[in-house]
Design a protein around this motif. Structure first.
Motif, short mmCIF file in Angstrom:
data_model
loop_
_atom_site.label_atom_id
_atom_site.label_comp_id
_atom_site.label_asym_id
_atom_site.label_seq_id
_atom_site.Cartn_x
_atom_site.Cartn_y
_atom_site.Cartn_z
N ALA A 279 36.04 67.46 26.54
CA ALA A 279 37.22 66.88 25.88
C ALA A 279 36.80 65.88 24.80
O ALA A 279 37.41 65.81 23.73
CB ALA A 279 38.11 66.21 26.92
N ALA A 280 35.75 65.12 25.08
CA ALA A 280 35.28 64.13 24.10
C ALA A 280 34.72 64.78 22.85
O ALA A 280 34.68 64.17 21.78
CB ALA A 280 34.22 63.23 24.75
N ARG A 281 34.33 66.04 22.96
CA ARG A 281 33.75 66.77 21.82
C ARG A 281 34.67 67.88 21.34
O ARG A 281 34.24 68.75 20.58
CB ARG A 281 32.38 67.34 22.22
N ASP A 282 35.91 67.83 21.79
CA ASP A 282 36.91 68.80 21.38
C ASP A 282 36.48 70.23 21.67
O ASP A 282 36.63 71.13 20.85
CB ASP A 282 37.24 68.64 19.89
N LYS A 283 35.91 70.44 22.86
CA LYS A 283 35.49 71.76 23.30
C LYS A 283 36.25 72.14 24.57
O LYS A 283 36.84 71.28 25.23
CB LYS A 283 33.98 71.80 23.57
N SER A 284 36.23 73.40 24.90
CA SER A 284 36.89 73.88 26.11
C SER A 284 35.86 74.04 27.22
O SER A 284 34.94 74.87 27.11
CB SER A 284 37.57 75.22 25.85
N ALA A 285 36.00 73.26 28.27
CA ALA A 285 35.07 73.37 29.40
C ALA A 285 35.18 74.76 30.04
O ALA A 285 34.17 75.35 30.43
CB ALA A 285 35.36 72.29 30.44
N TYR A 286 36.38 75.29 30.11
CA TYR A 286 36.57 76.59 30.75
C TYR A 286 35.88 77.70 29.95
O TYR A 286 35.29 78.61 30.53
CB TYR A 286 38.06 76.89 30.90
N THR A 287 35.93 77.58 28.64
CA THR A 287 35.24 78.57 27.80
C THR A 287 33.74 78.50 28.02
O THR A 287 33.05 79.53 28.08
CB THR A 287 35.57 78.33 26.33
N LEU A 288 33.21 77.30 28.15
CA LEU A 288 31.78 77.14 28.40
C LEU A 288 31.38 77.76 29.73
O LEU A 288 30.28 78.29 29.88
CB LEU A 288 31.41 75.65 28.40
N LEU A 289 32.29 77.74 30.70
CA LEU A 289 31.99 78.26 32.03
C LEU A 289 32.15 79.78 32.11
O LEU A 289 31.50 80.43 32.92
CB LEU A 289 32.90 77.62 33.08
N ALA B 177 32.79 82.13 29.12
CA ALA B 177 32.65 83.00 27.94
C ALA B 177 31.52 82.57 27.02
O ALA B 177 31.65 82.60 25.80
CB ALA B 177 33.97 83.03 27.17
N ARG B 178 30.43 82.15 27.60
CA ARG B 178 29.26 81.78 26.81
C ARG B 178 28.01 82.38 27.46
O ARG B 178 27.92 82.50 28.67
CB ARG B 178 29.11 80.25 26.71
N VAL C 109 20.18 71.94 37.26
CA VAL C 109 20.79 73.15 36.68
C VAL C 109 21.96 73.64 37.55
O VAL C 109 22.40 74.78 37.43
CB VAL C 109 19.75 74.27 36.52
N GLY C 110 22.46 72.76 38.42
CA GLY C 110 23.51 73.15 39.35
C GLY C 110 24.80 73.62 38.70
O GLY C 110 25.60 74.31 39.34
N ILE C 111 25.01 73.26 37.45
CA ILE C 111 26.25 73.66 36.78
C ILE C 111 26.39 75.18 36.72
O ILE C 111 27.51 75.71 36.72
CB ILE C 111 26.32 73.06 35.36
N VAL C 112 25.27 75.92 36.72
CA VAL C 112 25.36 77.38 36.66
C VAL C 112 26.01 77.94 37.92
O VAL C 112 26.49 79.08 37.92
CB VAL C 112 23.99 78.03 36.44
N GLN C 113 26.02 77.16 39.01
CA GLN C 113 26.68 77.61 40.23
C GLN C 113 28.19 77.73 40.03
O GLN C 113 28.86 78.41 40.81
CB GLN C 113 26.37 76.63 41.37
N SER C 114 28.71 77.06 39.03
CA SER C 114 30.14 77.11 38.74
C SER C 114 30.47 77.98 37.53
O SER C 114 31.62 78.09 37.14
CB SER C 114 30.68 75.69 38.51
N MET C 115 29.45 78.57 36.93
CA MET C 115 29.67 79.43 35.76
C MET C 115 29.79 80.88 36.20
O MET C 115 29.42 81.24 37.32
CB MET C 115 28.52 79.27 34.76
#
Length: 220
Positions: free
Chosen positions: A38-48, A50-51, A145-151
């Protein structure tokens, strides 16, 4: 079904502290990602969803194999590098729900991450006890690298299958272990190592059992 529920409920209660701790850590990670995005005007859901790898998996689910990207330097990236189990699950879930392929991948990843956490707990609990199981799950949750567990990646799905396959080996449930290992082999290249490990453990158990029977049957 009643017997399965009777066996599952106590196991779930035993794993509850580990699963709740895992969910809390991952929720904090997702909240941090949302605030950062949100601070960078990006979509967290898209990062999770569709990337990077997630996008490749959804393309496999939608279009099948055969897609390639040719880079300016001549390198060719093919979706043949991405194993089929996650795209199959995305396609199946999308067919029976209103979810898109990307949404389905995210849902599979979240559910698989909880199954993986439970599997990690089950293995450590079986070998070292409940406290070790809780610690193992929390350590897995806080990996850098735990964030990939939610991607919408295959890491959580693979970990769940590998962990429960190992648990089945520890309990001597060879058919279950083989089935889960085979599914792990359809998830990531390293799944072949899980298959090999199960085979090695099964052969070792068979040889040990034959030797024990031979000693028992040998006249004194």
């Amino acid at each position: 079904m009643t017997d399965l529920g009777t066996r599952t409920a106590p196991a779930l209660r035993r794993a509850a502290p580990a699963l709740l701790g895992y969910a809390a850590v991952r929720a904090l990670g997702l909240l941090t990602l949302a605030l950062w995005s949100a601070a960078r005007d990006k979509s967290a859901y898209t990062l999770l969803t569709a990337r990077w790898d997630a996008l490749w998996y959804t393309r496999v689910a939608e279009l099948g194999y055969g897609y390639e990207v040719r880079l300016p330097n001549g390198d060719v990236h093919s979706n043949l590098a991405f194993f089929p189990l996650l795209p199959w699950l995305e396609r199946l879930l999308s067919a029976v729900t209103p979810l898109s392929y990307a949404d389905a991948g995210f849902a599979v990843s979240l559910l698989a991450s909880l199954a993986a956490a439970w599997g990690v707990f089950a293995v450590a609990d079986q070998v070292y006890g409940r406290r070790a199981g809780v610690c193992a799950v929390l350590l897995w949750a806080v990996l850098p690298v735990g964030i990939v567990q939610s991607m919408a990646y295959s890491e959580s799905l693979f970990t769940a299958l590998a962990a429960w396959s190992l648990y089945a080996v520890l309990r001597g449930r060879w058919v279950t272990a083989g089935l889960l290992a085979s599914l792990a082999g359809l998830t990531r290249p390293v799944g072949l190592a899980v298959v090999a490990a199960v085979w090695a453990a099964a052969i070792a158990a068979f040889v040990s059992d034959r030797r024990s029977r031979s000693r028992t049957q040998t006249p004194a």
